[in-house]
Design an enzyme around this catalytic site. Structure first.
Site, short mmCIF file in Angstrom:
data_model
loop_
_atom_site.label_atom_id
_atom_site.label_comp_id
_atom_site.label_asym_id
_atom_site.label_seq_id
_atom_site.Cartn_x
_atom_site.Cartn_y
_atom_site.Cartn_z
N GLU A 43 0.85 -1.18 0.00
CA GLU A 43 0.00 0.00 0.00
C GLU A 43 0.89 1.24 0.00
OE1 GLU A 43 -1.68 1.58 3.59
OE2 GLU A 43 0.48 1.89 3.64
N CYS B 196 -3.15 -4.69 3.95
CA CYS B 196 -2.06 -5.55 4.44
C CYS B 196 -2.07 -6.97 3.89
CB CYS B 196 -2.09 -5.60 5.96
SG CYS B 196 -1.91 -3.98 6.72
N HIS C 62 -2.32 -12.03 10.69
CA HIS C 62 -1.90 -10.64 10.52
C HIS C 62 -1.75 -9.99 11.89
CE1 HIS C 62 -1.00 -6.83 8.95
NE2 HIS C 62 -2.09 -6.27 9.42
#
Ligand code: ZN
Lengths: 146, 352
Positions: free
Chosen positions: B81, B113, B236
């Site tokens: 990103e 992400c 994550h």
């Protein structure tokens, strides 16, 4: 704009490809299309070869008054790096402080931003040099797992 | 046909800033900030590092650890990103730098992400359909939070590259992958805005936990497994707390989460987070080890992978500079002023 000339040199700038004379074995970087020793008999025969994966610092200086675009990096180190076979290359040494650099120190090429043509222009990438990882964390509690 | 990871590589910048140092500048209680987030320090890229340079280093490491011809790399996808260009792919620069051009395909992926794990799925499809012999899926970010914002304490930099291929040489087999995707505006950055916006601290439950836990459960249902069937799990990790809680909901004890949980020491590396966590697990894994992977990308979605380490890991080069732990230990702490200089947070005059 340096663009076109720059991107024709990607093999050299991005991958540090050298040329080698198949007759006498001399390696050239930046690459040459003719061997200085074998001259005409080497024309069209020079081979593209990668430089060895690591070199050593032959000599260096610490730059305190940086070139334009390098202001945020001073003081930084510019060094002459010697590769096996005798090829020497001048480049910036990163990922260490000037006081960490020593003559004979082993370094390897790393791919970095070299400069940019202003905020809206092309970003130029190329090789710099970095030492192998050495643990230098001042605060043990921050670097180790809980 | 068995598809999986033939090789992998990583990059973590050398500089770190401590959570307490950021808190000092903004008048917050550093110790409680660090404890609340579960983040003690984060990685900081220098002015000459970006998504492209970290991706190249990670891919180069992967290539030097295996016998795979560069010209056989049929695809390179860079998930991020924080691509250095708004228009101009990072993937083409990476492809040129590693010597994979021109007979190949390349593209940049964006999905907050989880862009890196989306790239793994794409490469799996191309390998399985025999369109390519091998492809690079890279997750790489140099993310920023607005000065003083909660995100500033965790947004960091790092990259992981996975060479996806098939055949007996693969060090880890990917037995199954699936995703869970919804339209959830928990985190975003509009075109032209320098820093991202987010829905605040209350987005954890409807966004992160809903997707990670649901996706993880769906994977275990599909595979007929429970947490006990896996040796390690990596999910994550936007901070040091969420992954422990999400893994617990999936039935995993803390011990199976810690190896791949890097955020407490290097911050949230965004697209690099799950790839780096998986790399840390593979650094220590043995043949037969089974790993559950669940990524998360705001916006929102999760990708899950059921991975089994193969016998080929025994002869795979895993020492020295190539290890995640070596790169984490290779660190230099800087103060906020230096960090602000490196990250372009200081307004410069015209002469600069
Ligand atoms: Zn010659």
């Amino acid at each position: 704009m340096a663009g076109v000339r720059f991107w024709r040199e990607f093999d050299t700038r991005y991958r540090m490809l050298a040329t080698r004379c198949p007759q006498c074995g001399l390696v050239y970087f930046p690459p040459r299309t003719v061997c200085r020793k074998c001259r005409r008999s080497s024309v069209g025969k020079m081979e593209k070869v990668p430089l060895p994966p690591q070199g050593t610092v032959l000599s260096y200086s610490v730059v305190h008054q940086g070139q334009k675009g390098f202001d945020a990096q001073v003081p930084y180190v510019m060094a002459m790096i010697e590769f096996e076979g005798g090829v020497t290359v001048v480049g910036q040494v990163v990922d260490c402080d000037p006081e960490d650099v020593t003559i004979g120190m082993e370094v390897k090429p790393v791919f970095r931003r070299v400069r940019e043509e202003g905020a809206s222009g092309v970003i130029h990438y190329g090789y710099k040099f970095a030492p192998p990882c050495f643990p230098v964390c001042e605060d043990e509690s921050l670097a180790s797992p809980e | 046909m068995d598809v999986g990871i033939l090789s992998y590589g990583i990059w973590i910048p050398r500089h770190r800033i401590a959570t307490e140092e950021i808190a000092r500048v903004w008048g917050k209680d550093g110790a409680s900030m660090a404890a609340g987030l579960g983040v003690k320090s984060k990685s900081v890229p220098t002015v000459d590092e970006d998504v492209v340079t970290m991706s190249v280093e990670a891919a180069e490491m992967a290539l030097r650890r295996c016998h795979f011809d560069r010209v056989d790399v049929g695809a390179i996808y860079v998930g991020s990103e924080s691509h250095p260009y708004a228009v101009k792919p990072s993937a083409t620069i990476v492809a040129e730098a590693i010597g994979a051009t021109p007979d190949m395909t390349a593209a940049d992926f964006e999905f907050a992400c989880k862009a890196g794990t989306a790239a793994i799925q794409t490469c799996m499809g191309l390998v399985k359909s025999e369109m390519i012999k091998g492809g690079f899926a890279i997750g790489s970010d140099t993310s920023q939070g607005a000065p003083g914002d909660a995100l500033e304490y965790s947004a960091s930099a790092g990259a992981g590259a996975f060479l996806i291929s098939s055949g007996p040489g693969i060090i880890a087999r990917i037995d199954h992958t699936l995703s869970f995707t919804t339209d959830t505006p928990d985190f975003w950055r509009r075109e032209g805005q320098r820093y991202p916006s987010h829905g605040g601290r209350f987005t954890g439950v409807p966004a992160y936990f809903k997707h990670v836990v649901t996706c993880g459960k769906k994977m275990m249902e599909a595979q007929g497994t429970t947490a006990e069937d896996y040796d390690q799990v990596v999910v994550h990790q936007p901070n040091g707390k969420f992954p422990l809680k999400a893994a617990k909901s999936l039935g995993f004890p803390k011990e199976k989460v810690e190896t791949g949980l890097l955020t407490p020491r290097i911050g949230n590396t965004y697209s690099g987070a799950v790839p780096l966590g998986l790399a840390a697990i593979l650094d220590k894994a043995g043949p037969g080890d089974r790993v559950l992977v669940v990524s998360y990308g705001s916006g929102a979605g999760s990708d899950a992978f059921d991975i089994t380490v193969t016998d080929a890991i025994t002869d795979y080069h895993r020492e020295g500079d190539d290890l995640v732990e070596t790169r984490i230990a290779f660190s230099k702490f800087i103060d906020y002023a230096t960090y602000a200089k490196y990250r372009g947070k200081i307004l410069m005059g015209d002469g600069a």
